[in-house]
Design a protein around this motif. Structure first.
Motif, short mmCIF file in Angstrom:
data_model
loop_
_atom_site.label_atom_id
_atom_site.label_comp_id
_atom_site.label_asym_id
_atom_site.label_seq_id
_atom_site.Cartn_x
_atom_site.Cartn_y
_atom_site.Cartn_z
N MET A 1 -10.96 -11.76 -11.47
CA MET A 1 -9.69 -11.35 -10.63
C MET A 1 -9.64 -10.40 -9.98
N PRO A 2 -9.22 -10.50 -8.92
CA PRO A 2 -9.11 -8.88 -7.97
C PRO A 2 -8.02 -8.29 -8.48
N TYR A 3 -8.27 -6.89 -8.66
CA TYR A 3 -7.23 -5.78 -8.99
C TYR A 3 -6.98 -4.76 -8.07
N GLY A 4 -5.64 -4.57 -8.05
CA GLY A 4 -5.53 -3.63 -6.81
C GLY A 4 -4.50 -2.60 -7.01
N LEU A 5 -4.11 -1.53 -6.31
CA LEU A 5 -3.01 -0.57 -6.41
C LEU A 5 -2.65 0.19 -5.23
N VAL A 6 -1.51 0.65 -5.06
CA VAL A 6 -0.98 1.19 -4.15
C VAL A 6 -0.76 2.51 -4.46
N VAL A 7 -0.95 3.84 -3.85
CA VAL A 7 -0.82 5.10 -4.32
C VAL A 7 -0.18 5.84 -3.23
N ARG A 8 1.17 6.18 -3.56
CA ARG A 8 1.85 7.13 -2.49
C ARG A 8 1.71 8.56 -2.80
N PHE A 9 1.01 9.49 -2.16
CA PHE A 9 0.88 10.74 -2.23
C PHE A 9 1.94 11.45 -1.26
N THR A 10 2.69 12.64 -1.76
CA THR A 10 3.29 13.24 -0.80
C THR A 10 2.83 14.90 -0.83
N ARG A 53 0.55 10.16 2.33
CA ARG A 53 -0.48 9.45 2.48
C ARG A 53 -0.08 8.16 1.57
N VAL A 54 -0.63 6.95 1.95
CA VAL A 54 -0.69 5.81 1.08
C VAL A 54 -1.99 5.17 1.14
N PHE A 55 -2.51 5.31 -0.19
CA PHE A 55 -3.87 4.40 -0.63
C PHE A 55 -3.69 2.98 -0.88
N TYR A 56 -4.50 2.18 -0.20
CA TYR A 56 -4.24 0.86 -0.82
C TYR A 56 -5.89 0.63 -1.20
N GLU A 57 -5.86 0.22 -2.49
CA GLU A 57 -7.18 -0.04 -3.12
C GLU A 57 -7.48 -1.36 -3.59
N LEU A 58 -8.47 -2.06 -3.46
CA LEU A 58 -8.68 -3.49 -4.17
C LEU A 58 -9.89 -3.43 -4.60
N TYR A 59 -10.20 -3.63 -5.96
CA TYR A 59 -11.63 -3.80 -6.44
C TYR A 59 -11.56 -5.53 -6.88
N ALA A 64 -14.50 -3.12 -12.27
CA ALA A 64 -14.84 -2.42 -11.10
C ALA A 64 -14.03 -1.23 -10.97
N PHE A 65 -12.74 -1.31 -11.14
CA PHE A 65 -11.73 -0.33 -11.19
C PHE A 65 -12.13 0.54 -12.03
N LEU A 66 -12.14 0.58 -13.38
CA LEU A 66 -12.82 1.46 -14.45
C LEU A 66 -14.06 1.94 -13.92
N HIS A 67 -15.01 1.22 -13.50
CA HIS A 67 -16.19 1.79 -13.05
C HIS A 67 -15.74 2.89 -12.05
N HIS A 68 -15.07 2.67 -10.73
CA HIS A 68 -14.62 3.62 -9.95
C HIS A 68 -14.22 4.92 -10.45
N GLU A 69 -13.27 4.71 -11.56
CA GLU A 69 -12.46 5.88 -12.16
C GLU A 69 -13.50 7.08 -12.78
N GLU A 70 -14.81 6.28 -13.25
CA GLU A 70 -15.81 7.05 -13.73
C GLU A 70 -16.70 7.86 -12.99
N GLN A 71 -16.53 7.61 -11.68
CA GLN A 71 -17.56 8.00 -10.71
C GLN A 71 -17.50 9.67 -10.55
N LEU A 93 -1.35 -3.68 -8.90
CA LEU A 93 -0.95 -4.77 -8.62
C LEU A 93 -1.78 -5.95 -9.04
N GLU A 94 -1.06 -7.22 -9.34
CA GLU A 94 -1.82 -8.49 -9.54
C GLU A 94 -1.78 -9.35 -8.28
N GLU A 95 -2.80 -9.92 -7.98
CA GLU A 95 -2.76 -10.64 -6.82
C GLU A 95 -2.34 -12.07 -7.29
N VAL A 96 -1.52 -12.45 -6.17
CA VAL A 96 -1.07 -13.95 -6.27
C VAL A 96 -1.55 -14.72 -5.31
#
Length: 107
Positions: A1-10, A53-59, A64-71, A93-96
């Motif tokens: 199941m895809p895994y996503g997140l939105v991050v807002r940086f100020t 800045r707002v990042f949209y990330e979809l794994y 795959a997200f955990l792999h990303h975090e370890e790079q 985010l959880e995809e609907v």
């Protein structure tokens, strides 16, 4: 199941936001080269908020997200970004339903 997140940086100011963008661009090179499970990784500037800045990330999935975090390129980004920022807000985010790039599992 895809895994996503939105991050807002100020960022501290517009100059700090530009330096943050450079760091993000350098990180993106590593993501493109070594993370097939990262389906979408996009840096946005909200209209009329030049220091945000707002990042949209979809794994492909949480693994795959955990792999990303370890790079190494991501660890560098996480360590260096703070010098430019005054706040970070993360929403997981959880995809609907929707239209998105196909994951490797679906190809």
């Amino acid at each position: 199941m895809p895994y996503g997140l939105v991050v807002r940086f100020t960022a501290q100011d517009v100059a700090a936001a530009a330096a943050f963008d450079q760091l993000a661009a350098e990180t993106l090179g590593g993501i493109k080269a070594t993370e097939p499970g990262t389906l979408v990784y996009v840096n946005h500037t909200p209209v009329d908020e030049p220091a945000v800045r707002v990042f949209y990330e979809l794994y492909e999935d949480r693994k795959a997200f955990l792999h990303h975090e370890e790079q190494p390129h991501v660890k560098r980004f996480l360590a260096e970004r703070e010098q430019y920022l005054i706040s970070t807000e993360v929403t997981f985010l959880e995809e609907v339903a929707g239209k998105r790039p196909a994951s490797a599992q679906e190809r």
